[in-house]
Design an enzyme around this catalytic site. Structure first.
Site, PDB file in Angstrom:
ATOM      1  CB  CYS A 116      -0.917  -0.009   1.222  1.00  0.00           C
ATOM      2  SG  CYS A 116      -2.145   1.324   1.231  1.00  0.00           S
ATOM      3  CB  CYS A 117       3.866   2.205   1.982  1.00  0.00           C
ATOM      4  SG  CYS A 117       3.251   2.405   3.665  1.00  0.00           S
ATOM      5  CB  CYS A 199      -2.456   7.121   5.569  1.00  0.00           C
ATOM      6  SG  CYS A 199      -1.664   7.369   3.963  1.00  0.00           S
ATOM      7  CB  CYS A 202      -1.364   4.002   8.686  1.00  0.00           C
ATOM      8  SG  CYS A 202      -1.996   2.931   7.382  1.00  0.00           S
ATOM      9  CB  CYS A 226       6.151   4.403   4.320  1.00  0.00           C
ATOM     10  SG  CYS A 226       6.925   5.949   3.805  1.00  0.00           S
TER      11      CYS A 226
END
Length: 231
Positions: A116-117, A199, A202, A226
């Site tokens: 995702c990162c 985010c 997170c 990340c």
């Protein structure tokens, strides 16, 4: 500059303000600053704007940011009369990621979270850095254990670019004092215990005794990075 060592030696002897002015002069139109709108980044933005330095300021809009972060972006542009260029993740990549792992699949494994990162941060960052010689960041050594070994000037192998960290040796108190003195706009979440803000899904507030990065990906035991600043 003949080499990286010579540049590092010169910048190590300068304040953050003078160092920014130097790299802007040495590498015209080839210096860029990545801002996450955190406290460190707000200080650097102020230093760039008040000196009218020809340094591009950009930010990564991951699509999962806090509303407070986006509101701060607008306030910052208005306060300093500058344009913060936004880079977004590829729509196709986000759709494929969510289809494969689910909308919040990053909670399920470190691998999912790093995927995702990568889609939301790393790939857009590479686009933002393309064609530049110097990448300015707001990293501070005090933020976490794995950042204490960083240098003020480094070669970023992953992105093939010089990385300059002008606030690397600043303490958190020094940072807060400067923000208060210069009345620099900052994210109101900082007043609620959110020291490092990423985010929304997170990031949580930091608990007493925890380091600044503890609120990021709090469900993981791994290093709190990340992939933007891999060494």
């Amino acid at each position: 500059m003949k080499n990286l060592h010579e540049l590092a030696t010169r910048l190590d002897s300068l304040s953050a303000s003078d160092g920014l002015a130097l790299v802007a002069d040495l590498f015209p139109e080839k210096v860029t600053f990545s801002s996450s709108l955190g406290q460190e980044d707000q200080v650097i933005t102020a230093l760039i704007a008040t000196q009218s330095l020809p340094i591009q300021v950009f930010s990564l809009d991951t699509g999962r940011l806090f509303p407070e972060t986006l509101e701060l972006l607008a306030r910052t542009e208005g306060r300093y009369r500058l344009k913060i260029q936004l880079y977004y993740p590829s729509t196709d990549s986000v759709e494929s990621l969510v289809a494969k792992n689910g909308i919040n699949g990053f909670y399920e494994s470190v691998e999912n979270r790093k995927s995702c990162c990568y889609v939301r941060k790393v790939e857009p960052l590479k686009r933002a850095l393309a064609g530049k010689y110097v990448w300015i960041t707001g990293l501070r050594a005090e933020q976490s254990a794995n950042r204490t070994e960083m240098k003020r000037v480094e070669w970023d192998e992953a992105n093939q670019i010089i990385k300059y960290n002008p606030l690397l040796d600043w303490t958190y108190k020094q940072l807060l004092d400067y923000i208060q003195k210069e009345k620099i706009p900052y994210n109101p979440l900082h007043d609620k215990g959110f020291i490092s803000i990423g985010c929304a899904p997170c990031t949580r507030a930091v608990l007493p005794g925890e380091d600044a990065r503890a609120g990021r990906w709090w469900w993981e035991e791994s290093k709190k990075e990340c992939g933007l600043h891999s060494r």
